[in-house]
Design a protein around this motif. Sequence first.
Motif, PDB file in Angstrom:
ATOM      1  N   GLN A   1       0.842  -1.193   0.000  1.00 48.09           N
ATOM      2  CA  GLN A   1       0.000   0.000   0.000  1.00 48.09           C
ATOM      3  C   GLN A   1       0.881   1.248   0.000  1.00 48.09           C
ATOM      4  O   GLN A   1       1.998   1.237   0.504  1.00 48.09           O
ATOM      5  CB  GLN A   1      -0.899   0.004   1.248  1.00 48.09           C
ATOM      6  CG  GLN A   1      -1.849  -1.182   1.322  1.00 48.09           C
ATOM      7  CD  GLN A   1      -2.630  -1.233   2.626  1.00 48.09           C
ATOM      8  OE1 GLN A   1      -2.226  -0.693   3.636  1.00 48.09           O
ATOM      9  NE2 GLN A   1      -3.770  -1.911   2.587  1.00 48.09           N
ATOM     10  N   TRP A   2       0.323   2.319  -0.542  1.00 49.17           N
ATOM     11  CA  TRP A   2       0.951   3.641  -0.479  1.00 49.17           C
ATOM     12  C   TRP A   2       0.004   4.593   0.246  1.00 49.17           C
ATOM     13  O   TRP A   2      -1.204   4.632  -0.043  1.00 49.17           O
ATOM     14  CB  TRP A   2       1.255   4.185  -1.876  1.00 49.17           C
ATOM     15  CG  TRP A   2       2.444   3.555  -2.530  1.00 49.17           C
ATOM     16  CD1 TRP A   2       2.465   2.473  -3.364  1.00 49.17           C
ATOM     17  CD2 TRP A   2       3.806   3.989  -2.419  1.00 49.17           C
ATOM     18  NE1 TRP A   2       3.740   2.204  -3.781  1.00 49.17           N
ATOM     19  CE2 TRP A   2       4.591   3.123  -3.222  1.00 49.17           C
ATOM     20  CE3 TRP A   2       4.450   5.035  -1.752  1.00 49.17           C
ATOM     21  CZ2 TRP A   2       5.977   3.256  -3.358  1.00 49.17           C
ATOM     22  CZ3 TRP A   2       5.824   5.168  -1.884  1.00 49.17           C
ATOM     23  CH2 TRP A   2       6.572   4.286  -2.678  1.00 49.17           C
ATOM     24  N   TYR A   3       0.575   5.362   1.192  1.00 49.95           N
ATOM     25  CA  TYR A   3      -0.168   6.354   1.941  1.00 49.95           C
ATOM     26  C   TYR A   3       0.504   7.718   1.759  1.00 49.95           C
ATOM     27  O   TYR A   3       1.709   7.809   1.574  1.00 49.95           O
ATOM     28  CB  TYR A   3      -0.177   6.023   3.443  1.00 49.95           C
ATOM     29  CG  TYR A   3      -0.977   4.797   3.824  1.00 49.95           C
ATOM     30  CD1 TYR A   3      -0.454   3.516   3.670  1.00 49.95           C
ATOM     31  CD2 TYR A   3      -2.258   4.917   4.370  1.00 49.95           C
ATOM     32  CE1 TYR A   3      -1.183   2.388   4.028  1.00 49.95           C
ATOM     33  CE2 TYR A   3      -2.999   3.809   4.737  1.00 49.95           C
ATOM     34  CZ  TYR A   3      -2.451   2.558   4.566  1.00 49.95           C
ATOM     35  OH  TYR A   3      -3.174   1.444   4.925  1.00 49.95           O
ATOM     36  N   ARG A   4      -0.301   8.779   1.894  1.00 49.21           N
ATOM     37  CA  ARG A   4       0.241  10.140   1.944  1.00 49.21           C
ATOM     38  C   ARG A   4      -0.195  10.778   3.259  1.00 49.21           C
ATOM     39  O   ARG A   4      -1.358  10.638   3.673  1.00 49.21           O
ATOM     40  CB  ARG A   4      -0.236  11.008   0.789  1.00 49.21           C
ATOM     41  CG  ARG A   4       0.364  12.424   0.824  1.00 49.21           C
ATOM     42  CD  ARG A   4       0.085  13.170  -0.456  1.00 49.21           C
ATOM     43  NE  ARG A   4      -1.325  13.523  -0.566  1.00 49.21           N
ATOM     44  CZ  ARG A   4      -1.912  13.812  -1.707  1.00 49.21           C
ATOM     45  NH1 ARG A   4      -1.237  13.760  -2.837  1.00 49.21           N
ATOM     46  NH2 ARG A   4      -3.190  14.146  -1.716  1.00 49.21           N
ATOM     47  N   GLN A   5       0.733  11.465   3.880  1.00 51.87           N
ATOM     48  CA  GLN A   5       0.470  12.095   5.169  1.00 51.87           C
ATOM     49  C   GLN A   5       0.831  13.573   5.107  1.00 51.87           C
ATOM     50  O   GLN A   5       1.932  13.930   4.669  1.00 51.87           O
ATOM     51  CB  GLN A   5       1.278  11.407   6.282  1.00 51.87           C
ATOM     52  CG  GLN A   5       1.009  11.930   7.666  1.00 51.87           C
ATOM     53  CD  GLN A   5       1.827  11.194   8.715  1.00 51.87           C
ATOM     54  OE1 GLN A   5       2.781  10.496   8.417  1.00 51.87           O
ATOM     55  NE2 GLN A   5       1.441  11.338   9.978  1.00 51.87           N
TER      56      GLN A   5
END
Lengths: 114, 110
Positions: free
Chosen positions: B33-37
């Motif tokens: 998975q890829w997340y952006r914060q």
Amino acid sequence: DAGITQSPRHKVTETGTPVTLRCHQTENHRYMYWYRQDPGHGLRLIHYSYGVKDTDKGEVSDGYSVSRSKTEDFLLTLESATSSQTSVYFCAISEGPSGNSPLHFGNGTRLTVT
Amino acid sequence: TQLLEQSPQFLSIQEGENLTVYCNSSSVFSSLQWYRQEPGEGPVLLVTVVTGGEVKKLKRLTFQFGDARKDSSLHITAAQPGDTGLYLCAGKRYGNKLVFGAGTILRVKS
């Protein structure tokens, strides 16, 4: 946004004192997680829950305990806070196991142990 | 040692430039998975990839899962200031919990 509330948002405490962080969800998701985020380490799993009263340890569980007496609440307790526990703590929820289902995160609690 | 190594650690570019962020491991993952914060907020999921060689597109973002399921990349075309943030990859190994990389901080200047 998923209904996840973390409290408090900021906390300063002294070494040796107990601290409890709260995570409250309104999504009725089965899985709940506590992570800590530190520069250079990303997010590391502390403890997680797969149901009411069902919890298990993550990769950095030493010095932490958790409780889940209701579906919507997941508490993280530092029995005797140490300076190494200064961090940003994130609660997350998911419908299924992490990796199989997306994680939805709260906005974090910044804890400083002096 | 991180199970998932992200590179670069920090990237500062001008608006309109292209960039690629990498997530590498010696382990095989069943999914990634890829997340952006963004500052002061929790990570938000961008995409999940599960098949070796899979490519997914989300507007100007292109995600690829390596054929051997050990690595992934995120390519951003014509970056905008709104793309600024911390990008995290997270992988699930068979029978294990999700693990996160240390992240790539992206700053897009206007």
